[in-house]
Design an enzyme around this catalytic site. Structure first.
Site, PDB file in Angstrom:
ATOM      1  N   SER A 137      65.863  80.685  32.100  1.00  0.00           N
ATOM      2  CA  SER A 137      65.094  81.275  30.997  1.00  0.00           C
ATOM      3  C   SER A 137      64.199  82.390  31.524  1.00  0.00           C
ATOM      4  O   SER A 137      63.914  83.363  30.819  1.00  0.00           O
ATOM      5  CB  SER A 137      64.248  80.211  30.317  1.00  0.00           C
ATOM      6  N   HIS A 177      71.947  75.451  30.073  1.00  0.00           N
ATOM      7  CA  HIS A 177      71.509  74.301  29.266  1.00  0.00           C
ATOM      8  C   HIS A 177      72.695  73.736  28.462  1.00  0.00           C
ATOM      9  O   HIS A 177      72.844  72.524  28.323  1.00  0.00           O
ATOM     10  CB  HIS A 177      70.428  74.724  28.269  1.00  0.00           C
TER      11      HIS A 177
HETATM   12  P1  AMP Z   1      64.382  74.196  31.741  1.00  0.00           P
HETATM   13  O1  AMP Z   1      64.520  74.489  30.296  1.00  0.00           O
HETATM   14  O2  AMP Z   1      64.403  75.407  32.610  1.00  0.00           O
HETATM   15  O3  AMP Z   1      63.272  73.233  32.045  1.00  0.00           O
HETATM   16  O4  AMP Z   1      65.702  73.430  32.162  1.00  0.00           O
HETATM   17  C1  AMP Z   1      66.136  72.299  31.464  1.00  0.00           C
HETATM   18  C2  AMP Z   1      67.290  71.682  32.203  1.00  0.00           C
HETATM   19  O5  AMP Z   1      68.331  72.638  32.345  1.00  0.00           O
HETATM   20  C3  AMP Z   1      66.908  71.252  33.629  1.00  0.00           C
HETATM   21  O6  AMP Z   1      67.571  70.036  33.928  1.00  0.00           O
HETATM   22  C4  AMP Z   1      67.436  72.388  34.455  1.00  0.00           C
HETATM   23  O7  AMP Z   1      67.737  72.023  35.785  1.00  0.00           O
HETATM   24  C5  AMP Z   1      68.692  72.749  33.689  1.00  0.00           C
HETATM   25  N1  AMP Z   1      69.119  74.114  33.998  1.00  0.00           N
HETATM   26  C6  AMP Z   1      68.367  75.242  33.951  1.00  0.00           C
HETATM   27  N2  AMP Z   1      69.102  76.306  34.357  1.00  0.00           N
HETATM   28  C7  AMP Z   1      70.329  75.827  34.663  1.00  0.00           C
HETATM   29  C8  AMP Z   1      71.540  76.422  35.155  1.00  0.00           C
HETATM   30  N3  AMP Z   1      71.629  77.727  35.414  1.00  0.00           N
HETATM   31  N4  AMP Z   1      72.609  75.620  35.352  1.00  0.00           N
HETATM   32  C9  AMP Z   1      72.534  74.288  35.103  1.00  0.00           C
HETATM   33  N5  AMP Z   1      71.433  73.667  34.637  1.00  0.00           N
HETATM   34  C10 AMP Z   1      70.353  74.426  34.423  1.00  0.00           C
END
Ligand code: AMP
Length: 284
Positions: free
Chosen positions: A190, A41
């Site tokens: 997460s 993130h």
């Molecule tokens: P989330 O909180 O899982 O909904 O993710 C929020 C944003 O962070 C989304 O655009 C995800 O694709 C991105 N994201 C989650 N994990 C990663 C990662 N390991 N590398 C890059 N972006 C990520």
């Protein structure tokens, strides 16, 4: 220690802050998240900082993108920790609306996207992308950023969001960010917090199987052979059930018609490891 991060919880407060920055001519970047933040993130925040003078991160665990038997209640939450990490990464504002602010009494609109949202996670998680598309459309219209950053970690989601921004003429540039990984290759997520120590040891096999599949395609193996070998590798490592392990067109997510790819390739996989569902993807 960076200064504590300002937090807003209503659309009105968010818009007032955005208007103030805009009146000084500043470009605005948005990084939508569900919190429980990690380096992945924060890499999105950094990317946004390179493209906008002000960066807003949203943290909202969106109930409508979870299925009835999914982990909405258990999803990790911790606003104070998230706010400290965001402040350290140079974020300017945290937007953390309540569910009532997002979905007030009488809320009745759903954004459905056909095509790219249908296969893979769309098939494995009915309703998921409608929930994502609806909340992201709201976040984009509430914030009205110049640029919004999403991770390739959720590759299908990134394509769905590009589609909706184009189809709804949203005046925002959608930027995709590379997947941040642990040194052993596991994509940061997460949900990795759910993994037992033993499962954490096995988890990098998902990325390893995808990399192996890229090599097999390069050797001239057929799509079918590569998918079968990938699934077998995950089963041997202890994953199961496997939702998908597929070679798809990187732009449309359609299958290739011939035995071998004849366009840009993305390999995508989703599988359960114990009680945790892991997803990953790489370019072919
Ligand atoms: P989330 O909180 O899982 O909904 O993710 C929020 C944003 O962070 C989304 O655009 C995800 O694709 C991105 N994201 C989650 N994990 C990663 C990662 N390991 N590398 C890059 N972006 C990520």
């Amino acid at each position: 220690m960076p200064a504590p991060l300002p937090v807003v919880r209503t659309v009105a407060e968010l818009r007032a802050q955005v208007a103030a920055w805009r009146s000084s001519g500043e470009r605005i970047g948005l990084v939508p998240t569900m919190g429980a933040l990690h380096e992945g993130h924060l890499s999105l925040v950094e990317l946004a900082r390179g493209q906008a003078a002000r960066v807003i991160a949203s943290v909202f665990v969106n109930p409508t993108q979870f299925g009835p038997n999914e982990d909405f209640d258990a999803y990790p939450r911790g606003e104070a920790r998230d706010a400290a990490l965001l402040a350290g990464a140079g974020c300017d504002l945290l937007y953390a609306p309540t569910a009532d602010e997002m979905y007030p009494q009488g809320f009745a609109t759903t954004i459905n996207i056909s095509g790219v949202s249908e296969p893979l996670d769309g098939a494995a998680r009915p309703g998921h992308f409608a929930g994502v598309a609806t909340v992201v459309t709201k976040l984009l219209t509430q914030t009205a950023p110049d640029v919004a950053v999403f991770g390739e970690k959720d590759y299908q989601q990134l394509l769905v969001i590009r589609r909706l921004a184009r189809d709804l003429d949203l005046p925002v540039e959608i930027v995709g960010a590379p997947t941040a990984r642990a040194p052993d290759g596991l994509a940061l997520s997460s949900r990795n917090a759910y993994l037992s120590a033993a499962a954490r040891e096995v988890a990098p096999a998902l990325h390893a199987a995808l990399r192996d599949a890229v090599a097999r395609l390069a050797e001239g193996k057929t799509v079918e052979q590569v998918e079968l070998t990938g699934r077998a590798a995950l089963e041997r490592a202890g994953f199961g059930p496997i939702d998908y392990f597929e070679v798809r067109n990187a732009e449309t997510l359609r299958r290739f018609e011939g035995a071998r790819p004849d366009g840009p390739v993305r390999l995508l996989a989703a599988a359960r490891l114990g009680r945790t569902r892991l997803i990953d993807n790489i370019a072919g």
